[in-house]
Design a protein around this motif. Structure first.
Motif, PDB file in Angstrom:
ATOM      1  N   CYS A 130       2.904   0.096   4.503  1.00 53.37           N
ATOM      2  CA  CYS A 130       3.771   0.417   5.650  1.00 53.37           C
ATOM      3  C   CYS A 130       3.447   1.781   6.259  1.00 53.37           C
ATOM      4  O   CYS A 130       4.024   2.165   7.264  1.00 53.37           O
ATOM      5  CB  CYS A 130       5.246   0.340   5.258  1.00 53.37           C
ATOM      6  SG  CYS A 130       5.790   1.558   4.034  1.00 53.37           S
TER       7      CYS A 130
ATOM      8  N   ARG B  18       4.144   4.793   5.439  1.00 55.52           N
ATOM      9  CA  ARG B  18       5.096   5.891   5.338  1.00 55.52           C
ATOM     10  C   ARG B  18       4.549   6.918   4.366  1.00 55.52           C
ATOM     11  O   ARG B  18       3.872   6.582   3.400  1.00 55.52           O
ATOM     12  CB  ARG B  18       6.460   5.386   4.900  1.00 55.52           C
ATOM     13  CG  ARG B  18       7.108   4.550   5.992  1.00 55.52           C
ATOM     14  CD  ARG B  18       8.557   4.336   5.749  1.00 55.52           C
ATOM     15  NE  ARG B  18       9.152   3.619   6.864  1.00 55.52           N
ATOM     16  CZ  ARG B  18      10.399   3.226   6.896  1.00 55.52           C
ATOM     17  NH1 ARG B  18      11.194   3.477   5.866  1.00 55.52           N
ATOM     18  NH2 ARG B  18      10.878   2.594   7.941  1.00 55.52           N
TER      19      ARG B  18
ATOM     20  N   ALA C  84       9.247   0.603   4.677  1.00 58.20           N
ATOM     21  CA  ALA C  84       9.679  -0.118   5.871  1.00 58.20           C
ATOM     22  C   ALA C  84      10.162  -1.511   5.486  1.00 58.20           C
ATOM     23  O   ALA C  84       9.707  -2.072   4.473  1.00 58.20           O
ATOM     24  CB  ALA C  84       8.518  -0.222   6.864  1.00 58.20           C
TER      25      ALA C  84
END
Length: 68
Positions: free
Chosen positions: A44, A46, A61
């Motif tokens: 994701c 992040r 996410a």
């Protein structure tokens, strides 16, 4: 069994997947003020300055493949 509350066995299987999706530590360039290291989920994307954040489901996410 409620799929939103995985059993311990399922979490152990997920832990292997989590490790495969953590990349880092990455170092920011020294030209950035207060440069630090960070880790990233390759699924994701992040990022966090604390690797342990990536081991928490809430960090990722909603569509991240690490936590199906």
């Amino acid at each position: 069994m409620n799929p939103s509350h995985p059993t311990t066995e399922n979490r152990i299987g997920s832990a292997i997947s989590i490790e495969q999706h953590i990349s880092g530590p990455h170092w920011e360039p020294p030209t950035i003020p207060n440069a630090t290291t960070y880790w990233r989920c390759t699924s994701c994307h992040r990022e966090s300055t604390r690797e342990q954040d990536l081991h928490r489901e809430r960090f990722h996410a909603p569509d991240c493949e690490v936590w199906p």
